[in-house]
Enzyme design. Structure first.
Site, PDB file in Angstrom:
ATOM      1  N   ASP A 115      -5.289  -2.725   1.245  1.00  0.00           N
ATOM      2  CA  ASP A 115      -4.106  -2.666   1.053  1.00  0.00           C
ATOM      3  C   ASP A 115      -3.332  -2.156   2.438  1.00  0.00           C
ATOM      4  OD1 ASP A 115      -3.863  -2.151  -1.106  1.00  0.00           O
ATOM      5  OD2 ASP A 115      -3.022   0.419  -1.812  1.00  0.00           O
ATOM      6  N   LYS A 176      -2.594  -5.003  -7.397  1.00  0.00           N
ATOM      7  CA  LYS A 176      -2.574  -3.480  -7.259  1.00  0.00           C
ATOM      8  C   LYS A 176      -0.509  -2.632  -7.940  1.00  0.00           C
ATOM      9  CE  LYS A 176      -4.720  -1.036  -4.326  1.00  0.00           C
ATOM     10  NZ  LYS A 176      -4.226   0.101  -4.636  1.00  0.00           N
ATOM     11  N   CYS A 209      -5.559   6.202  -1.735  1.00  0.00           N
ATOM     12  CA  CYS A 209      -6.057   4.819  -2.566  1.00  0.00           C
ATOM     13  C   CYS A 209      -7.295   4.946  -2.298  1.00  0.00           C
ATOM     14  CB  CYS A 209      -5.111   3.443  -1.808  1.00  0.00           C
ATOM     15  SG  CYS A 209      -3.973   3.126  -2.837  1.00  0.00           S
TER      16      CYS A 209
END
Length: 292
Positions: A115, A176, A209
């Site tokens: 990310d 995602k 994450c």
């Protein structure tokens, strides 16, 4: 994980609604709880960690077993099993203690880039520095032939991976909404890499994450290396406590230079000079490592 019905005599009885009652057993403990209908191995492991995290030694390997009425005893969880009915499962530690050595070889390693997106740029502390280090890691991966898996959290709203990060040759780049990178597509990609043992993980955010990805990966028996100088959060306190927690579970918190030099291992390695030049060309002095 592919869906499959519970085997006949699997120790389950029908349940209705969106959640299914499950009895989670570990050591001398047995705690009733629920999981979503259709939950598989991944969610069962997460539930075991949430219920018994303080008792589980993550340096050991485990097997999940299902109580089978047909045999009147526990059996190893069938491949592809999902929870469709009430059942009883247990987590069994193997007798051999597994020591986390932290050895890395290119042939058994995969890089996870998490990310690193445009919308995070103004919010994440030291974001420019972790972009620079992340790019250095990906260049190293290309030189050494190491597969790279990249995710982007809700790119429609948060943008794509920043332009400075060159994703050329990445094995997988996918969007995602789940915080963890461990998606079915990622699991399938890992299954295609023979002998994978170690994951080098970096990106944002450390306490969300990165943390959730790392915990799921070690739950699958993989060794995880988090690159501290390529991993950050909006809050340095969140980042610090996440790294401390992860280190206590047996995850290795390390640096990009240590990772790259461990992967070549010898100055006679044919790629050593190129890796050395990467390290010399990009070594930000941001103070980020002082915040570990």
């Amino acid at each position: 994980m592919a869906a499959a019905a519970a085997p006949p005599g699997g120790g389950c009885s029908p349940a209705s609604g969106g959640s299914v009652p499950v009895l989670f057993c570990f050591s001398v403990f047995a705690r009733p709880s629920t999981v979503p209908h259709g939950a598989g191995y991944e969610l069962l492991i997460q539930k075991f960690l949430s219920l018994y995290g303080d008792q589980i030694d993550m340096h050991r390997k485990f097997v999940v077993q299902l109580f089978a009425e047909e045999w009147s005893q526990y059996i190893d969880l069938p491949k592809g099993f999902v929870v469709s009915e009430r059942c009883k499962v247990r987590l069994v530690p193997l007798q051999i203690q597994m020591t986390t050595l932290g050895n890395l070889t290119p042939s058994s390693t995969v890089f996870f880039c998490c990310d690193m997106q445009e919308r995070f740029r103004p919010a994440i502390k030291y974001f420019g520095d972790i972009i620079s280090v992340g790019q250095r890691l990906l260049q190293g991966a290309r030189l050494l032939g190491i597969p790279v898996i990249v995710t982007e959290q809700y790119p429609k709203g948060l943008g794509s991976t920043v332009q400075e990060i060159d994703l050329t040759g990445a094995k997988l780049v996918l969007p995602k909404t789940k915080f963890s990178m461990v998606l079915p597509e990622v699991e399938a990609a890992l299954a295609e890499i023979p002998g994978v043992r170690s994951v080098v993980l970096f990106g944002v955010e450390t306490h969300v994450c990165i943390q959730q990805t790392a915990l799921e990966l070690i739950g699958r028996g993989l060794e995880v290396h988090i690159v501290a100088d390529a991993t950050s959060s909006r809050s340095m306190m969140d980042r610090m406590f996440a790294l401390e927690r992860l280190a206590r579970t047996g995850i290795i918190v390390t640096t990009s230079e240590a990772i790259l030099l461990q992967l070549v291992a010898d100055k006679e390695h044919p790629k050593f000079k190129e890796i050395q030049n990467l390290i010399k060309a990009s070594a930000p002095e941001s103070g980020l490592l002082s915040k570990v």
